[in-house]
Design a protein around this motif. Sequence first.
Motif, PDB file in Angstrom:
ATOM      1  N   ASP A 140       0.811  -1.215   0.000  1.00 28.56           N
ATOM      2  CA  ASP A 140       0.000   0.000   0.000  1.00 28.56           C
ATOM      3  C   ASP A 140       0.852   1.277   0.000  1.00 28.56           C
ATOM      4  OD1 ASP A 140      -2.334  -1.466   0.035  1.00 28.56           O
ATOM      5  OD2 ASP A 140      -2.350  -1.617   2.215  1.00 28.56           O
ATOM      6  N   VAL A 141       2.161   1.131   0.178  1.00 26.03           N
ATOM      7  CA  VAL A 141       3.041   2.303   0.199  1.00 26.03           C
ATOM      8  C   VAL A 141       3.269   2.774  -1.236  1.00 26.03           C
ATOM      9  CG1 VAL A 141       5.328   3.161   0.790  1.00 26.03           C
ATOM     10  CG2 VAL A 141       4.170   1.528   2.304  1.00 26.03           C
ATOM     11  N   SER A 142       3.043   4.051  -1.478  1.00 24.39           N
ATOM     12  CA  SER A 142       3.219   4.626  -2.812  1.00 24.39           C
ATOM     13  C   SER A 142       4.688   4.985  -3.042  1.00 24.39           C
ATOM     14  CB  SER A 142       2.345   5.879  -2.934  1.00 24.39           C
ATOM     15  OG  SER A 142       2.812   6.721  -3.950  1.00 24.39           O
ATOM     16  N   ILE A 143       5.207   4.629  -4.225  1.00 24.36           N
ATOM     17  CA  ILE A 143       6.598   4.992  -4.571  1.00 24.36           C
ATOM     18  C   ILE A 143       6.752   6.507  -4.558  1.00 24.36           C
ATOM     19  CG2 ILE A 143       8.303   4.998  -6.442  1.00 24.36           C
ATOM     20  CD1 ILE A 143       7.369   2.211  -7.204  1.00 24.36           C
ATOM     21  N   VAL A 144       5.741   7.215  -5.062  1.00 26.38           N
ATOM     22  CA  VAL A 144       5.780   8.687  -5.104  1.00 26.38           C
ATOM     23  C   VAL A 144       5.912   9.250  -3.692  1.00 26.38           C
ATOM     24  CG1 VAL A 144       4.421  10.759  -5.605  1.00 26.38           C
ATOM     25  CG2 VAL A 144       4.529   8.892  -7.280  1.00 26.38           C
ATOM     26  N   GLU A 145       5.061   8.772  -2.758  1.00 25.60           N
ATOM     27  CA  GLU A 145       5.086   9.287  -1.385  1.00 25.60           C
ATOM     28  C   GLU A 145       6.404   8.954  -0.698  1.00 25.60           C
ATOM     29  OE1 GLU A 145       2.920  11.318  -0.074  1.00 25.60           O
ATOM     30  OE2 GLU A 145       1.834  11.259  -1.975  1.00 25.60           O
ATOM     31  N   TYR A 146       6.907   7.713  -0.937  1.00 27.46           N
ATOM     32  CA  TYR A 146       8.161   7.336  -0.298  1.00 27.46           C
ATOM     33  C   TYR A 146       9.315   8.183  -0.837  1.00 27.46           C
ATOM     34  CZ  TYR A 146      11.847   4.640   1.845  1.00 27.46           C
ATOM     35  OH  TYR A 146      12.935   4.285   2.605  1.00 27.46           O
ATOM     36  N   ALA A 147       9.319   8.431  -2.157  1.00 23.72           N
ATOM     37  CA  ALA A 147      10.377   9.252  -2.764  1.00 23.72           C
ATOM     38  C   ALA A 147      10.400  10.641  -2.132  1.00 23.72           C
ATOM     39  CB  ALA A 147      10.157   9.350  -4.273  1.00 23.72           C
ATOM     40  N   LYS A 148       9.221  11.217  -1.922  1.00 24.98           N
ATOM     41  CA  LYS A 148       9.136  12.539  -1.281  1.00 24.98           C
ATOM     42  C   LYS A 148       9.667  12.479   0.146  1.00 24.98           C
ATOM     43  CE  LYS A 148       5.090  14.160  -3.898  1.00 24.98           C
ATOM     44  NZ  LYS A 148       3.644  14.482  -3.812  1.00 24.98           N
ATOM     45  N   SER A 149       9.375  11.353   0.847  1.00 25.94           N
ATOM     46  CA  SER A 149       9.768  11.246   2.266  1.00 25.94           C
ATOM     47  C   SER A 149      11.280  11.182   2.442  1.00 25.94           C
ATOM     48  CB  SER A 149       9.115  10.015   2.903  1.00 25.94           C
ATOM     49  OG  SER A 149       9.749   8.824   2.469  1.00 25.94           O
ATOM     50  N   ILE A 150      12.024  10.739   1.382  1.00 23.86           N
ATOM     51  CA  ILE A 150      13.487  10.666   1.511  1.00 23.86           C
ATOM     52  C   ILE A 150      14.174  11.855   0.826  1.00 23.86           C
ATOM     53  CG2 ILE A 150      13.517   8.152   1.743  1.00 23.86           C
ATOM     54  CD1 ILE A 150      14.324   7.938  -1.184  1.00 23.86           C
ATOM     55  N   GLY A 151      13.370  12.895   0.511  1.00 14.83           N
ATOM     56  CA  GLY A 151      13.941  14.154   0.029  1.00 14.83           C
ATOM     57  C   GLY A 151      14.082  14.292  -1.462  1.00 14.83           C
ATOM     58  N   LEU A 152      13.546  13.359  -2.230  1.00 14.81           N
ATOM     59  CA  LEU A 152      13.621  13.478  -3.684  1.00 14.81           C
ATOM     60  C   LEU A 152      12.522  14.410  -4.180  1.00 14.81           C
ATOM     61  CD1 LEU A 152      14.236   9.744  -4.701  1.00 14.81           C
ATOM     62  CD2 LEU A 152      15.906  11.604  -4.750  1.00 14.81           C
ATOM     63  N   GLU A 153      12.854  15.246  -5.163  1.00 12.42           N
ATOM     64  CA  GLU A 153      11.846  16.130  -5.754  1.00 12.42           C
ATOM     65  C   GLU A 153      11.033  15.316  -6.769  1.00 12.42           C
ATOM     66  OE1 GLU A 153      11.476  20.010  -8.695  1.00 12.42           O
ATOM     67  OE2 GLU A 153      13.449  19.421  -7.914  1.00 12.42           O
ATOM     68  N   VAL A 154       9.729  15.307  -6.605  1.00 21.08           N
ATOM     69  CA  VAL A 154       8.857  14.534  -7.492  1.00 21.08           C
ATOM     70  C   VAL A 154       7.927  15.489  -8.222  1.00 21.08           C
ATOM     71  CG1 VAL A 154       7.102  12.734  -7.657  1.00 21.08           C
ATOM     72  CG2 VAL A 154       8.938  12.529  -5.970  1.00 21.08           C
ATOM     73  N   LYS A 155       7.871  15.341  -9.531  1.00 20.88           N
ATOM     74  CA  LYS A 155       6.965  16.154 -10.342  1.00 20.88           C
ATOM     75  C   LYS A 155       5.868  15.237 -10.875  1.00 20.88           C
ATOM     76  CE  LYS A 155       6.803  19.244 -14.341  1.00 20.88           C
ATOM     77  NZ  LYS A 155       7.573  19.857 -15.462  1.00 20.88           N
ATOM     78  N   GLU A 156       4.638  15.449 -10.433  1.00 24.36           N
ATOM     79  CA  GLU A 156       3.517  14.614 -10.854  1.00 24.36           C
ATOM     80  C   GLU A 156       2.943  15.175 -12.151  1.00 24.36           C
ATOM     81  OE1 GLU A 156       0.871  13.100  -7.855  1.00 24.36           O
ATOM     82  OE2 GLU A 156       2.160  13.884  -6.250  1.00 24.36           O
TER      83      GLU A 156
END
Length: 681
Positions: A140-156
Motif C-alpha cells: 500500500d506504500v506509494s513509490i511517489v510518497e516514499y520518494a518525497k519522504s526521503i527528500g527526492l523532488e517529485v513532479k507529478e
Amino acid sequence: MAKRNGSHKKEKELHPDVILANSISIIDFARKEGMNISYEDGYIARISDISGYGEIIVDKDSNSWEYTDQENKTTHGNTIRFAARMNEMEWNEAVDFLIEERASYLSNSEYNQSYLSRHPQRNHESKVKNVQADTSKNKDVSIVEYAKSIGLEVKEVNDRLALIPEYPSLLIHKKNNTWNNSEQGVKDGNLIQFVSKFQNVSEKEAVRLLDEYQNSNESVEQEVVLNQKNEQEVNLEKESETSTVDSSIENKEVSRDESKEFETDVREKESKRHTKAQLAEIIAGMRHGVDITQYDDPRLKANQMREIRYALEKGNSLKDFISPTVSAEYIKEVRLAMEDDTDLSLLQLNEKKDNIFSAEQVKEIRMGLKNGLLLDQVKVYAKNHLDAATMKELRLGLQDGFDKMKDLANGHFKAEDIHTIRIHLIVKKIMQTIQFQLRQFYENIIDVFKKQVIIKEPMEVPQGQDISRFARMNTASKEEELVNEAAFELNEVAQTLYESMEEDFYQKDYTFEQKKDAMKRAINEVVQKANEIEHVSGVELDVAVDEAVEFIVNEKEEKTLQNEAMKSMKAEFVEKFYEYENDHYTKLAEFAQDVIAEKSISYEHKVEILYQTLGEMYDEKVAKNWIEHLYQPESEIVEEVKVDHQEQEMKNSSTERFRQMYEAMEQETEIIEEYEFDLEQ
C-alpha cells in the motif's frame, strides 16, 4: 461419508484417508524416521534417496517431492509415495501407516510455521519474497510518497505518471506503483527495488526501512484520529453540559439522579416478580409435591426451573448446579447423568457458579460414562478447548478400544480428521478379522473386486505382442499389485457401508463381533446385488458394484431414519403431554394474574376468589403458597415506588428543617454566651 466417483485414481485422490495421509509434512516425517536431510531453508529441503544415488528435493509450500535417477528418469509424488519409497512398502501399507501414526507427525502447515519460528532469518527472507510478489503489507506504500519522504523532488505529470527531475530517464507509473529507468535497464521495478536503489541498501534492509516508514505513518494517523476523537468527546461534553443546564431550568423539581434512582427502584421491584411461565413451574412443583424452594427464584428462566423440577420429581437434587448463568440445556444434561447414576465430578460448576463446559460438551462426557468408559478415559477428551464434535469423535474411538485417541486429544486435530482415522482403524480391524477368521469368504470377495479393478484399469498390450504370452509374462508381477488395488476398493466400500450403519451401531450398543457380522452381511449384499445388476442390465462390474453400494447405503440409512423417526415420535408424544401440562399451569397463572390485576375489587376479595378456585382444585395450602408468588400489576408497582419516594422526600425535608432549626438554635446560644461574657467583663 466417502463418495465413490467411478474413476479409481480419482477416488484415491478424493478419499479422506489419502487426503489426511498427504497432509503430513514430508520433512517432519523424514526427520522423525531418521532420514538424512542434507539441506533445508524456508522453501526447499534435500533428502538422501534410499537408492544411495542423488537426493530427493522437497518443495515445502506444496509438500511434494521430485527425484531424478542416474538414467535421468524423474519420479515425483506426495507424502504417501514418499513414505512408500523410503520405507520400502506398498502404497496401501503407506496409507495405513500414516493414518495410524498421524498423531506422531506435524501437518505441512504446522511444520512450516514451526520452522519459521525457529529460523527468523528465513522468516525475513520469506517477507522479502512476499513483498516482491506484491503480497506484503507494504504494497500500500506509494513509490511517489516514499520518494518525497526521503527528500527526492517529485513532479507529478498527471494522475498516472510522475517524474524525478534529478533522474531524467526515470518514470514512475502511479497506477500500478512501478518504475522504469531506461538508462539502467529497469522495467516495471517494484517498491523494494526502488528503496534498495535510492537508499543504497540490500533488499532485506529495504524491507526493514519500509516497515519503519509504514509504522511511523500509522502512528501519525492514529494520533490524528485520537485528536479528532478527543475533540469530539470535548464537544459532546459541552453539549451534554448545555443540555443539563437547559433541562434543570425547564424542570427543577426532579434531578437526573433522582429520575435514574426512581427507574432503578421500579426495575428492582419488577425483577422480583415471576413471569407466567415461572408461576406455571411453581404451581406444577406444588402439584407434584416437590421442594419448590430449590428453584423458586425469579432470576431463573422457566425452562431452567422445569429441568430442576423434573429432577426433583425423580428424587434427585440439582442444588449444586443451580445458577441463573447455567443454561437449561446444561442442567438437562446433568439431570440425565444423575438418572444414569454416573460420576458428576467433571460437570461441577466453578467457584463463580459458571459452567466450565457447554451443554453439547457435557453431553459427550455423559455419553462416554453411560457407554462404559472409565473416568480416566473420559478425562482424555473432557477438555473445554475441544469442541463438542471433536469430543464426540474421540469418545467413539475410545469406545471402540483405540488408545491412539489419546494422542489426538491435544487440540491440533479437527473433528473430521479424527473421524477419518477412527473409521480407518475400526474398518481395518473388522476387515482383518474377516480375512483371518473367514478366509474363504474374504478371498471370494477379493476376487470380485479384482475383476472390478481389471475392468477399470485394463492391461495395456504393446502392438505386435502375443496377448496370451504377454499376459503370462505379467500375471505374476501384477498379481500382488492387483490384490492391493482390490483390497483398497474393498476397504473403501467397507468404510462407506460402516458409516451408513454407524449411528445404528452405537444406538444399539453393538459389540465388535456384532459390528463384524453386520459388515460381513452388508458386503455380501453388495456382491449379490452387483451380480444381479450386472446380470439383468449387462453393465460392467465396476458400475454394478457402485450402484449396489449406493442402493444398500440408502437402504441402511433409510432404516436408521425410520428408527430415529420412531424414537422421535415417542418422544414427541411425551413432550406433547408435558406441553399440555405446562399450558394448563400457564392458563391458571393467567387467570390468577387477571384476578390480581382487577382494580374494581379489593385485595381481600381477590384472595377469597383465588381460595375458592385454586383451593378447591388443589388444596388450601397450595393456593395460599401460590397467592404469595403472584405479582402486582406494573401500574401498582410504579404507584408504590412513587409513594415510597414521596415518603422519603418528606422524611428528608423534615430532617433538613430540623437541621436548620438546630443550627439556628446553636447560633443563638453562641450569641447569648458572647453577650453574657461581655457583661461579666
